[in-house]
Design a protein around this motif. Structure first.
Motif, mmCIF file in Angstrom:
data_model
loop_
_atom_site.group_PDB
_atom_site.id
_atom_site.type_symbol
_atom_site.label_atom_id
_atom_site.label_comp_id
_atom_site.label_asym_id
_atom_site.label_seq_id
_atom_site.Cartn_x
_atom_site.Cartn_y
_atom_site.Cartn_z
ATOM 1 N N GLY A 179 -0.187 11.097 2.083
ATOM 2 C CA GLY A 179 0.570 9.913 1.659
ATOM 3 C C GLY A 179 0.718 8.888 2.770
ATOM 4 O O GLY A 179 0.920 7.695 2.508
ATOM 5 N N LEU A 180 0.586 9.343 4.019
ATOM 6 C CA LEU A 180 0.713 8.404 5.139
ATOM 7 C C LEU A 180 -0.411 7.381 5.135
ATOM 8 O O LEU A 180 -0.255 6.273 5.650
ATOM 9 C CB LEU A 180 0.723 9.179 6.467
ATOM 10 C CG LEU A 180 1.952 10.077 6.657
ATOM 11 C CD1 LEU A 180 1.740 11.048 7.808
ATOM 12 C CD2 LEU A 180 3.197 9.228 6.885
ATOM 13 N N SER A 181 -1.544 7.758 4.498
ATOM 14 C CA SER A 181 -2.671 6.812 4.458
ATOM 15 C C SER A 181 -2.291 5.551 3.664
ATOM 16 O O SER A 181 -2.903 4.507 3.838
ATOM 17 C CB SER A 181 -3.896 7.482 3.832
ATOM 18 O OG SER A 181 -3.623 7.754 2.468
ATOM 19 N N LEU A 182 -1.275 5.673 2.832
ATOM 20 C CA LEU A 182 -0.850 4.497 2.052
ATOM 21 C C LEU A 182 -0.334 3.370 2.946
ATOM 22 O O LEU A 182 -0.260 2.222 2.517
ATOM 23 C CB LEU A 182 0.245 4.891 1.045
ATOM 24 C CG LEU A 182 -0.169 5.842 -0.074
ATOM 25 C CD1 LEU A 182 1.050 6.386 -0.804
ATOM 26 C CD2 LEU A 182 -1.100 5.127 -1.053
ATOM 27 N N VAL A 183 0.070 3.724 4.164
ATOM 28 C CA VAL A 183 0.582 2.665 5.058
ATOM 29 C C VAL A 183 -0.335 2.480 6.271
ATOM 30 O O VAL A 183 0.072 1.908 7.277
ATOM 31 C CB VAL A 183 2.046 2.946 5.491
ATOM 32 C CG1 VAL A 183 2.965 2.862 4.301
ATOM 33 C CG2 VAL A 183 2.197 4.299 6.177
ATOM 34 N N HIS A 184 -1.577 2.960 6.162
ATOM 35 C CA HIS A 184 -2.522 2.736 7.261
ATOM 36 C C HIS A 184 -2.949 1.281 7.346
ATOM 37 O O HIS A 184 -3.324 0.801 8.408
ATOM 38 C CB HIS A 184 -3.751 3.647 7.117
ATOM 39 C CG HIS A 184 -3.540 5.003 7.730
ATOM 40 N ND1 HIS A 184 -4.550 5.845 8.062
ATOM 41 C CD2 HIS A 184 -2.398 5.657 8.067
ATOM 42 C CE1 HIS A 184 -4.057 6.968 8.581
ATOM 43 N NE2 HIS A 184 -2.757 6.870 8.585
ATOM 44 N N ASP A 185 -2.940 0.598 6.230
ATOM 45 C CA ASP A 185 -3.140 -0.849 6.322
ATOM 46 C C ASP A 185 -1.809 -1.486 5.932
ATOM 47 O O ASP A 185 -0.841 -0.794 5.639
ATOM 48 C CB ASP A 185 -4.298 -1.324 5.422
ATOM 49 C CG ASP A 185 -4.078 -0.935 3.973
ATOM 50 O OD1 ASP A 185 -2.905 -0.919 3.540
ATOM 51 O OD2 ASP A 185 -5.071 -0.634 3.265
ATOM 52 N N ASP A 186 -1.780 -2.816 5.972
ATOM 53 C CA ASP A 186 -0.482 -3.433 5.679
ATOM 54 C C ASP A 186 -0.441 -4.002 4.264
ATOM 55 O O ASP A 186 0.178 -5.026 4.004
ATOM 56 C CB ASP A 186 -0.091 -4.468 6.732
ATOM 57 C CG ASP A 186 -1.182 -5.508 6.916
ATOM 58 O OD1 ASP A 186 -2.157 -5.488 6.127
ATOM 59 O OD2 ASP A 186 -1.065 -6.322 7.844
ATOM 60 N N ALA A 187 -1.144 -3.273 3.340
ATOM 61 C CA ALA A 187 -1.111 -3.711 1.944
ATOM 62 C C ALA A 187 0.341 -3.766 1.457
ATOM 63 O O ALA A 187 0.717 -4.630 0.669
ATOM 64 C CB ALA A 187 -1.923 -2.761 1.076
ATOM 65 N N HIS A 188 1.145 -2.811 1.908
ATOM 66 C CA HIS A 188 2.580 -2.853 1.612
ATOM 67 C C HIS A 188 3.275 -3.228 2.914
ATOM 68 O O HIS A 188 3.753 -2.369 3.649
ATOM 69 C CB HIS A 188 3.078 -1.500 1.133
ATOM 70 C CG HIS A 188 2.359 -0.978 -0.070
ATOM 71 N ND1 HIS A 188 2.614 -1.435 -1.343
ATOM 72 C CD2 HIS A 188 1.382 -0.039 -0.202
ATOM 73 C CE1 HIS A 188 1.842 -0.799 -2.205
ATOM 74 N NE2 HIS A 188 1.082 0.044 -1.537
ATOM 75 N N ALA A 189 3.294 -4.496 3.237
ATOM 76 C CA ALA A 189 3.837 -4.914 4.531
ATOM 77 C C ALA A 189 5.356 -4.873 4.482
ATOM 78 O O ALA A 189 5.960 -4.936 3.413
ATOM 79 C CB ALA A 189 3.347 -6.312 4.865
#
Ligand SMILES: NC(=O)C1=CN([C@@H]2O[C@H](COP(=O)(O)OP(=O)(O)OC[C@H]3O[C@@H](n4cnc5c(N)ncnc54)[C@H](O)[C@@H]3O)[C@@H](O)[C@H]2O)[C@H](O)CC1
Ligand SMILES: [K+]
Length: 546
Positions: A350-360
């Motif tokens: 689930g941490l991969s969900l914040v690997h980019d800043d799609a959900h900044a």
């Protein structure tokens, strides 16, 4: 709760007291002497005749030890002071000499290490008063070399001497818990006025031994200062714990949505759900394919698979982000959680969900639960090149950085669990047992935390707006506490040692009720599985609420 204050805050608090002539050093020294005497007694030694070595640096830390040494000399100890600075604390030195302390002026001595080691060999207690809050780590030479020699001597010594550190083990990063050079590991640290961050934070905390906080009168001055680091005790966690009332039903107690486990890692689903259910909540809604759903149901028939409203999500245990179907399900849960402004725990995949800043700019009600390697990957993915070793060397700094970069709360797993929000105090929980380092333990923790957050119901939505952002952090620390407590119970080690907030300068002669740490630890314990930890959760919670 233990509240640790930075060196600067302690100085600010002590300034007006010193200006008013308050005898802070006298109190510190008397308490230090009392603790040294207690350590001797505890090991069955008589106080008169015991040999004590003071390692004295050039500041007030050395002064504390010199005055304490004079008390101990008057009680019949044979006290030696290895004075390692040209200009030691003058009044302390005079008092020590007057009381019969044998002073060895060794600053600049060519054979320094040999001379001090020879003294150390004869002493049952070594008092580390080289540097305190006035020093910047690492220790400089020749003290660094001396400490290295003493640490080797101690490790090789058949009857290990007791090491008592004054205020902090010399050479640790007082404010950040770093260990940038040699440090003599202490059995006990007697710290003045308030705990210091480095006594709670890894890796330095492991070198401090048991921490005794001496009341020297700073409490009033520190009350107005926000602590830098906190550690929750059982009472604090009990105060935070959501209790069901007679009017409650399953929906008011909190529903947790779980997206965990996969064909490849089905057990993670069972463990995360077990962690949640056995922590106590209204209901779990599990989202997953037939396997692991059937496994979850085999163990927890109460779990519901129909979608519906939840008060929190736990997402990612046992999911490979490259598994497209599961990744999509994680994304759906995360988006739903953010839209509904309910807390979301992101673990493992689930941490991969914040690997980019799609959900900044996430709200602090999103709690990331990486271990050191996962935190390094996350920070690197967000443009902060970091290795696992970097995180291990400075866990608190990297947890805080990840919180600042993402906006989320970060619970960094390790022997000491560190929790950081983008601002507010850090939490450092050391409640577990090394037996907990076992596969699946993290899945259970994600379930515990998810259940606790769900138990707060919609009340946490206001925190999503940025107000009181520290509340999710305190709940994450509480989850780490309960998880650790369950692990200790499962391992047969009893409840975690209770941190004593303040030990007054006169210690009780016999161990009273406040010495719980010595009575609740029953040996080394034994091996546990992650499922054992989940099974022990209800007893851990019940023990807490007693
Ligand atoms: N908190 C309280 O209420 C009280 C604390 N007390 C004690 O005072 C020390 C702080 O004393 P201070 O004189 O400010 O500094 P230190 O003794 O920590 O260190 C100064 C000493 O160390 C040398 N030094 C500095 N950095 C290094 C280094 N990297 N390597 C080697 N040596 C270094 C420096 O040259 C000086 O000689 C606090 O910790 C308490 O123990 C008081 O008792 C009052 C009450
Ligand atoms: K010290």
């Amino acid at each position: 709760m233990i509240r640790a204050h930075t060196a600067a805050d302690v100085r600010t608090a002590e300034e007006p007291l010193l200006a008013a002539g308050e005898p802070l050093m006298d109190r510190a020294a008397f308490a230090l002497a009392t603790h040294v005497a207690a350590e001797l007694r505890e090991r069955g030694h008589r106080i008169p005749g015991s040999v004590i070595l003071l390692l004295v640096g050039g500041g007030n830390n050395g002064g504390d030890a010199l005055f304490a040494g004079s008390h101990l000399a008057r009680r019949g100890c044979q006290v030696h002071a290895a004075v390692l600075a040209e200009h030691p604390h003058a009044a302390g030195l005079a008092a020590a000499r007057a009381a019969g302390v044998r002073v060895h002026e060794l600053a600049g001595a060519p054979d320094l290490n040999d001379a001090v080691t020879a003294l150390a060999r004869r002493a049952g207690v070594w008092v580390d008063a080289l540097t305190g809050i006035g020093a910047r780590a690492p220790l400089r030479e020749p003290l660094a070399g001396l400490v290295t020699a003493l640490a080797a001597e101690r490790a090789a010594s058949p009857d290990e001497p007791v090491v008592v550190a004054v205020d902090v083990p010399s050479g640790i990063g007082v404010d950040d818990g770093a260990v940038p050079g040699p440090v003599l590991p202490a059995d006990v640290t007697v710290t003045m006025g308030a705990a210091k961050p480095g006594l709670l934070l890894p890796p330095a905390a492991a070198l401090a031994g048991r921490v005794e906080v001496v009341d020297v009168g700073l409490e009033g001055g520190l009350a107005g200062q926000a602590p830098a680091v906190c550690r929750l005790s059982a009472t604090d966690v009990a105060d935070l714990w959501p209790l069901p009332g007679p009017a409650d039903h399953k929906y008011t107690r909190g529903v947790l949505g779980v997206v965990a486990g996969s064909q490849t890692y089905p057990g993670a689903a069972v463990l995360a759900v077990a962690g949640a259910v056995r922590t106590g909540l209204g209901m779990v809604r599990y989202h997953g394919p037939e396997i692991p759903t059937s496994l979850v149901h085999a163990r927890h028939p109460e779990v519901v698979t129909a979608p519906g409203r939840v008060q929190a999500w736990a997402i990612g245990c046992g999911i490979d982000p490259d598994d497209a179907a599961r990744a999509q399900e994680m994304e759906r849960g995360f988006a739903a959680g953010l839209a509904a402004r309910v807390p979301v725990v992101l673990d493992a995949g689930g941490l991969s969900l914040v690997h980019d800043d799609a959900h900044a700019d996430l709200p602090a009600t999103v709690v990331l639960t990486p271990h050191a390697g996962e935190l390094a990957l996350l920070l690197t993915a967000r443009g902060e090149d970091t290795t696992r070793e970097d995180v291990d060397a400075a866990p608190a700094r990297h947890a805080r950085l990840a919180a600042e970069v993402t906006g989320a709360t970060v619970l960094l797993k390790g022997p000491t669990t560190v929790v950081a929000a983008p601002d507010g105090p850090l939490y450092a929980q050391a409640d577990a047992t090394p037996w907990l380092a076992t596969a699946g333990a993290g899945d259970v923790l994600a379930g515990v935390l998810g259940a606790l957050l769900a138990g707060y119901g919609d009340a946490l939505a206001v925190y999503a707006e940025g107000r009181l952002a520290g509340v999710p952090a305190s709940l994450a620390a509480a989850a780490a506490y309960v998880h650790g407590r369950a692990a200790r119970l499962a391992a047969g080690q009893g409840t975690p040692p209770r941190p004593r907030d303040v030990i007054f300068s006169v210690r009780r002669a016999s161990h009273g009720e406040d010495d719980i740490s010595r009575h609740t630890t029953t040996g080394q314990g034994g091996p546990i599985s992650a499922l054992d930890v989940a099974v022990a959760l209800p007893a851990a919670v019940a023990g807490l609420l007693r």
